[in-house]
Write a protein that holds these residues in place. Structure first.
Motif, PDB file in Angstrom:
ATOM      1  N   ARG A  20       0.785  -1.054   0.019  1.00  0.00           N
ATOM      2  CA  ARG A  20      -0.127   0.087  -0.106  1.00  0.00           C
ATOM      3  C   ARG A  20       0.853   1.262   0.002  1.00  0.00           C
ATOM      4  O   ARG A  20       0.488   2.139  -0.718  1.00  0.00           O
ATOM      5  N   GLN A  58     -12.222   2.564  -3.661  1.00  0.00           N
ATOM      6  CA  GLN A  58     -11.613   2.129  -2.776  1.00  0.00           C
ATOM      7  C   GLN A  58     -12.452   1.774  -1.475  1.00  0.00           C
ATOM      8  O   GLN A  58     -12.623   0.958  -0.743  1.00  0.00           O
ATOM      9  N   GLN A  59     -13.171   3.042  -1.243  1.00  0.00           N
ATOM     10  CA  GLN A  59     -14.244   3.051  -0.164  1.00  0.00           C
ATOM     11  C   GLN A  59     -15.315   1.981  -0.464  1.00  0.00           C
ATOM     12  O   GLN A  59     -15.690   1.571   0.580  1.00  0.00           O
ATOM     13  N   ARG A  62     -14.059  -1.369   0.363  1.00  0.00           N
ATOM     14  CA  ARG A  62     -13.912  -1.597   1.907  1.00  0.00           C
ATOM     15  C   ARG A  62     -15.113  -1.842   2.606  1.00  0.00           C
ATOM     16  O   ARG A  62     -15.213  -2.559   3.384  1.00  0.00           O
ATOM     17  N   ILE A  89      -9.235  -6.239   3.717  1.00  0.00           N
ATOM     18  CA  ILE A  89      -9.444  -5.050   2.995  1.00  0.00           C
ATOM     19  C   ILE A  89      -8.502  -4.419   2.401  1.00  0.00           C
ATOM     20  O   ILE A  89      -8.395  -3.478   1.635  1.00  0.00           O
ATOM     21  N   CYS A  90      -7.174  -4.458   3.094  1.00  0.00           N
ATOM     22  CA  CYS A  90      -5.972  -4.104   2.424  1.00  0.00           C
ATOM     23  C   CYS A  90      -5.665  -4.333   0.963  1.00  0.00           C
ATOM     24  O   CYS A  90      -5.457  -3.639  -0.022  1.00  0.00           O
ATOM     25  N   GLU A  93      -8.449  -2.585  -1.209  1.00  0.00           N
ATOM     26  CA  GLU A  93      -8.151  -1.127  -1.278  1.00  0.00           C
ATOM     27  C   GLU A  93      -7.010  -0.757  -2.193  1.00  0.00           C
ATOM     28  O   GLU A  93      -7.227   0.154  -3.111  1.00  0.00           O
ATOM     29  N   SER A  96      -8.061  -1.543  -5.611  1.00  0.00           N
ATOM     30  CA  SER A  96      -9.014  -0.636  -6.168  1.00  0.00           C
ATOM     31  C   SER A  96      -7.935   0.442  -6.790  1.00  0.00           C
ATOM     32  O   SER A  96      -8.278   1.336  -7.947  1.00  0.00           O
TER      33      SER A  96
END
Length: 486
Positions: A20, A58-59, A62, A89-90, A93, A96
């Motif tokens: 990330r 991304q949101q 998540r 989740i990572c 994200e 994305s």
């Protein structure tokens, strides 16, 4: 994520967090703040950028993962997902954020320009060694790949080759998503399947081997990223046409209702109605009808009595965004076995007829309304012409024999001012990738074909490193250097 079982959960999370950090600080991601979502020249400062689209996606991703874990509850352990929520989740994200970094300037018009131009000039690649003999099926398949474009395959190439970021295998596999499968003819005469370009096939093979993914299977996180992409893109397209004054909120709601009913009829449900309560949100017991959700958003907007179109879409996102997120999570849980097997054709938001009809209604309406604006068509044509002009400037370099081309790169001086300017303006990362590829052993096709393929990839990388503004500036420079219109 089973393929990373050799790692502890803590180690996996640390490695994904490192991915990330590298992606967020990459030049490729920063480039997205200069690319508009609609693929046209940035005529207005208020136009949405691809970076904002990536953040919205991304949101959404998540939220889908969080919803999946809420729905699974204690069953997450039985599914092999216990303790992996943060890692999942990572993965989603960062996946994305990576999705758009390989896109060329001018959006779809840019993709069409790349594909069409290479299709028209295929015989020029590699100098005297081409065109190919008719019986060189494998070489033809390799070069024909240059006539196709895939944003996710280009994203993997950009981040791993040009940026030099070595992603964790599980993170890279998220880019092997819902896309056309590249097919080549192997040494045994059988087709080879893959989701990335042939130049990165070794990376794909390594990913699949480590993760235990079949040749045409996908990673579970890619399904979530695809669903998040659909939700974010659908809502942002509608918001864009309203902001540009092509349709007002009241007309938008009426048109959506009509398109939805027509879509249900096409799906084989002509008896269904707008008032049928077939949509649900997590934490809300009663189900909603599409008519009710749209009317609620419009009433809340009108009650606020403010001339701020963003307020209307705030309410629309509350109603439809949460509903689509919930349905994506429901589909993930319902089809978990198929997802674990990596079923390539599964789409979370197409599993239920109502959601499928709703999204088709959104897309068809947005497409119809977008082209009411003659300025958009003009900008797309301008972008198409600009990229074709840039590619024409690269044509003399593509026609050179390999030795002459390598000498051009080494000396930085061509037979004409235009060719000299072209080679001097190539990004260092693009040149490095070509040189590294040619230093590696090749297999299958002949040396001449393999070199011509990587030279074509160099041109693809050059185009995909630009923004709309830089492409226009480069086109102007090369046109002046050539003393004629490109």
């Amino acid at each position: 994520m089973d393929g990373d079982a050799a790692f502890s959960v803590a180690t996996l999370e640390r490695r994904l967090e490192k991915d990330r950090t590298r992606v967020v600080h990459s030049a490729s991601l920063r480039r997205l703040q200069l690319l508009p979502q609609q693929g046209a020249v940035l005529a207005h400062a208020s136009q949405r950028r691809l970076l904002s689209a990536s953040l919205e996606r991304q949101q959404m991703g998540r939220r889908i993962v969080q919803m999946v874990y809420r729905k699974l509850g204690k069953r997450a352990g039985d599914c092999g997902l216990d303790g992996l929520e943060d890692a999942f989740i990572c993965l989603v994200e960062v996946g994305s954020l990576l999705r758009d970094i390989g896109r060329p300037p001018f959006g779809q018009a840019g993709e069409l320009a790349l594909c069409g131009w290479f299709d028209s000039h295929m015989s020029a690649l590699g100098g005297r060694q081409l065109p190919l003999a008719k019986d060189d099926i494998q070489g033809a398949a390799l070069l024909n790949e240059l006539c196709r474009f895939d944003a996710q395959a280009q994203a993997l190439r950009t981040i791993s080759k040009q940026e030099g970021i070595s992603l964790t295998h599980v993170q890279g596999a998220v880019l092997l998503g819902e896309q056309a499968v590249w097919r080549e003819v192997g040494d045994d005469g059988r087709g080879r399947q893959g989701y990335c370009y042939r130049a990165e096939s070794d990376q794909e093979t390594a990913m699949r081997g480590v993760l235990g993914l079949g040749q045409d299977h996908r990673h579970p996180a890619s399904y979530v990223v695809d669903a998040a992409e659909v939700i974010a893109r659908t809502l942002s397209r509608l918001e864009a046409v309203v902001e540009r004054g092509l349709i007002d909120p009241t007309s938008l709601v009426a048109s959506l209702k009509q398109a939805y009913v027509e879509g249900l009829a096409r799906q084989g449900e002509p008896w269904a109605s707008l008032e049928e309560r077939r949509f649900s949100r997590h934490g809300v017991v009663r189900r909603w009808s599409l008519g009710g959700m749209l009317d609620w958003a419009l009433r809340r907007y009108e009650r606020d009595n403010v001339e701020e179109l963003g307020r209307f879409f705030h309410y629309l996102r509350l109603a439809l965004g949460r509903t689509l997120v919930n349905h994506a999570a429901d589909a993930f849980v319902a089809h978990l076995e198929n997802i674990r097997e990596g079923q390539p054709q599964l789409r979370l938001l197409s599993a239920e007829v109502g959601c499928r009809a709703l999204l088709e209604a959104f897309d068809s309406l947005a497409t119809r309304v977008e082209y009411r604006d003659p300025e958009l068509e003009r900008l797309e044509l301008e972008g198409y012409r600009t990229l074709c002009g840039l590619l024409d400037a690269a044509l003399p370099a593509l026609r050179l024999p390999e030795a002459a081309f390598v000498r051009l790169l080494d000396e930085g001086h061509g037979a004409s001012p235009r060719l000299t300017l072209w080679v001097k303006r190539l990004p260092p990362g693009v040149l490095r990738v070509y040189r590294q590829a040619m230093a590696q052993p090749w297999e299958g096709a002949s040396r001449e074909v393999w070199e011509a393929y990587h030279r074509g990839r160099l041109v693809h990388d050059w185009i995909c490193s630009m923004t709309e503004s830089s492409a226009l500036e480069e086109y102007s420079r090369l046109r002046v250097a050539g003393r004629s219109l490109a």
